[in-house]
Design an enzyme around this catalytic site. Structure first.
Site, PDB file in Angstrom:
ATOM      1  N   CYS A 107       5.259   1.529  19.890  1.00 42.79           N
ATOM      2  CA  CYS A 107       5.279   2.033  18.616  1.00 42.79           C
ATOM      3  C   CYS A 107       4.357   3.276  18.043  1.00 42.79           C
ATOM      4  O   CYS A 107       3.397   3.110  18.275  1.00 42.79           O
ATOM      5  CB  CYS A 107       5.366   0.722  17.502  1.00 42.79           C
ATOM      6  SG  CYS A 107       6.222  -0.673  17.850  1.00 42.79           S
ATOM      7  N   CYS A 162       0.226 -13.505   4.430  1.00 40.90           N
ATOM      8  CA  CYS A 162       1.014 -13.028   5.763  1.00 40.90           C
ATOM      9  C   CYS A 162       0.159 -13.046   6.580  1.00 40.90           C
ATOM     10  O   CYS A 162      -1.106 -12.373   6.500  1.00 40.90           O
ATOM     11  CB  CYS A 162       1.726 -11.706   5.272  1.00 40.90           C
ATOM     12  SG  CYS A 162       2.751 -11.646   3.670  1.00 40.90           S
ATOM     13  N   ARG A 190       8.849  -4.591  -1.813  1.00 36.49           N
ATOM     14  CA  ARG A 190       7.245  -4.458  -1.696  1.00 36.49           C
ATOM     15  C   ARG A 190       6.954  -3.099  -1.473  1.00 36.49           C
ATOM     16  O   ARG A 190       7.359  -2.610  -0.350  1.00 36.49           O
ATOM     17  CB  ARG A 190       7.124  -5.669  -0.629  1.00 36.49           C
ATOM     18  CG  ARG A 190       5.398  -5.479  -0.413  1.00 36.49           C
ATOM     19  CD  ARG A 190       4.899  -6.599   0.366  1.00 36.49           C
ATOM     20  NE  ARG A 190       5.375  -7.976   0.024  1.00 36.49           N
ATOM     21  CZ  ARG A 190       6.505  -8.535   0.671  1.00 36.49           C
ATOM     22  NH1 ARG A 190       6.910  -8.413   1.822  1.00 36.49           N
ATOM     23  NH2 ARG A 190       6.614  -9.912   0.071  1.00 36.49           N
ATOM     24  N   CYS A 230      -1.424  -4.450  22.059  1.00 33.99           N
ATOM     25  CA  CYS A 230      -0.007  -4.576  21.847  1.00 33.99           C
ATOM     26  C   CYS A 230       0.650  -3.836  23.083  1.00 33.99           C
ATOM     27  O   CYS A 230       0.132  -2.535  23.315  1.00 33.99           O
ATOM     28  CB  CYS A 230       0.441  -4.303  20.665  1.00 33.99           C
ATOM     29  SG  CYS A 230       2.439  -5.025  20.663  1.00 33.99           S
ATOM     30  N   CYS A 282       1.796   3.004  15.373  1.00 31.42           N
ATOM     31  CA  CYS A 282       1.008   2.096  15.433  1.00 31.42           C
ATOM     32  C   CYS A 282      -0.416   2.181  16.222  1.00 31.42           C
ATOM     33  O   CYS A 282      -0.304   2.536  17.471  1.00 31.42           O
ATOM     34  CB  CYS A 282       1.669   0.741  15.892  1.00 31.42           C
ATOM     35  SG  CYS A 282       0.552  -0.816  15.627  1.00 31.42           S
ATOM     36  N   CYS A 342       3.834 -16.123   5.502  1.00 30.02           N
ATOM     37  CA  CYS A 342       4.695 -15.536   6.236  1.00 30.02           C
ATOM     38  C   CYS A 342       3.996 -15.121   7.438  1.00 30.02           C
ATOM     39  O   CYS A 342       2.665 -15.008   7.521  1.00 30.02           O
ATOM     40  CB  CYS A 342       4.915 -14.364   5.399  1.00 30.02           C
ATOM     41  SG  CYS A 342       5.839 -12.879   6.317  1.00 30.02           S
ATOM     42  N   CYS A 380      11.734 -11.311   5.915  1.00 34.41           N
ATOM     43  CA  CYS A 380      11.091 -10.199   5.546  1.00 34.41           C
ATOM     44  C   CYS A 380      11.414  -9.118   6.460  1.00 34.41           C
ATOM     45  O   CYS A 380      11.092  -9.182   7.554  1.00 34.41           O
ATOM     46  CB  CYS A 380       9.876 -10.726   5.430  1.00 34.41           C
ATOM     47  SG  CYS A 380       8.630  -9.000   4.757  1.00 34.41           S
TER      48      CYS A 380
END
Length: 371
Positions: free
Chosen positions: A98, A138, A307, A94, A101, A169, A229
């Site tokens: 972040c 998801c 969650r 990616c 991550c 999701c 979400c």
């Protein structure tokens, strides 16, 4: 020889106090105890102030738990937990930076980037999740944003999972309005796009996109008619003020997210935050503070599903039980969350059985209210 207990006087302690050897009474005789009314009420508010949210955090722990559970039972079935499964359909590489991550291309980890999974393999994983009791499936892809060439496969995945009778999701990064509309037409139930942290902390965690970019994608998802979400991560070295700001940003959206995932950072060596916090034990969020965050989320967003997400595999059963008491009513099951470990189906089943909790089968309150 039995002796009566010499209990201290309860005079002056207010409503709700009952001596241990007394039956609550009504004018016409004994009756069953009644719960105290919620001090927050049952209304859904979008005008929370940071001062109000900070005051909730500052409540004595038992009072906070009481209020959160009272609000929870006003809107949700007691003793039920929604089971969800998360699959990484495209891992690593990616371009976002972040700091938490290990799928970021800038992270120095051993994770190898992969291409988008074959649709049949994704549907096979979804079938296994359904058979294990999951209600929602998801799918996450490590992209800044999906490319148009990937959308046909993504749409086929959504349609295939829905045909199995599961909620769907997706989390694919930022979306254009046209892409959001495509997903809506495919029948996507939820789109996940977390704000991660407070607006003030955000730029310390991510520099390749802004907090407003996150909000723009949420707007595109809402405008397309897809449920939202949206949550974040705690334990990234933030202050309580940042946690207040994080909850405030969610609770003052024009419509609360239907699902609010609360993650505890899983520090991974090779990521910015993993390297920064790995040798700093005090950087890990205190368990009670994590539970407080769950409870404050429940009170301020009373109809949302809250969650327990990443980080649960390192939590004690007692901490998880407190989270459920504080209003959490959804978990990710399975052995893995994208690329990090998770508790596992058997361990989750044993914990729910120990606590007397059962899998949720009905619709989420916000979806019922909107129908």
């Amino acid at each position: 020889m039995n002796e009566s207990l010499n209990l201290p006087s309860l005079e002056g302690r207010g409503r709700g106090w009952v001596a241990l050897n007394e039956e609550p009474t009504a004018p016409n005789g004994p009756t069953h105890p009644q719960p105290l009314p919620s001090r927050e009420g049952s209304e859904v508010r979008n005008d929370w102030t940071r001062a109000e949210i900070a005051a909730l955090y500052d409540l004595p722990f038992d009072e906070l738990m009481f209020r959160a559970q009272t609000v929870h039972r006003t809107h949700h079935a007691a003793g039920q937990v929604q089971l969800c499964t998360l699959l990484s359909i495209k891992t690593g590489g990616c371009p976002e930076d972040c700091g938490y991550c290990n799928q970021s291309a800038s992270a120095d980890t051993e994770l190898k980037a992969s291409k988008l999974m074959d649709v049949r393999a994704v549907l096979q994983s979804a079938a296994q999740a359904r058979d294990a009791g999951s209600q929602r499936f998801c799918m996450g892809a490590a992209w800044r944003n999906p490319k148009d060439k990937d959308m046909p496969a993504i749409i086929e995945m959504v349609q295939g999972v829905r045909q199995m009778g599961m909620e769907t999701c997706m989390t694919l990064g930022m979306l254009t309005p046209a892409q959001a509309q495509q997903l809506a037409e495919a029948g996507l139930d939820y789109y996940n796009h977390n704000i991660d942290t407070s607006p003030e902390k955000y730029a310390e965690v991510i520099t390749t996109r802004t907090f407003q970019d996150r909000l723009d994608t949420l707007d595109h998802v809402r405008e397309a008619g897809i449920n939202v979400c949206c949550g974040g991560i705690v334990g990234m070295g933030e202050t309580r003020g940042d946690r207040v700001g994080f909850i405030h940003a969610l609770a003052t959206l024009p419509r609360h997210p239907e699902s609010v995932p609360v993650n505890a950072l899983v520090p991974v060596k090779g990521t910015v935050l993993g390297n920064m916090l790995a040798d700093t034990p005090l950087a890990k969020i205190d368990d009670i503070e994590f539970v407080r965050t769950v409870a404050v989320a429940r009170i301020t967003m009373p109809m949302s599903m809250v969650r327990l997400s990443a980080g649960r595999e390192s939590m004690s059963e007692a901490t998880q039980a407190l989270c459920f008491l504080g209003g959490a009513n959804s978990i990710f099951t399975g052995d893995k969350l994208l690329t990090t470990g998770n508790a596992g189906d058997d361990k989750d089943a044993a914990l729910l059985a120990k606590l007397g909790l059962v899998p949720m089968t009905g619709e989420e309150p916000m979806r019922v209210a909107a129908a």
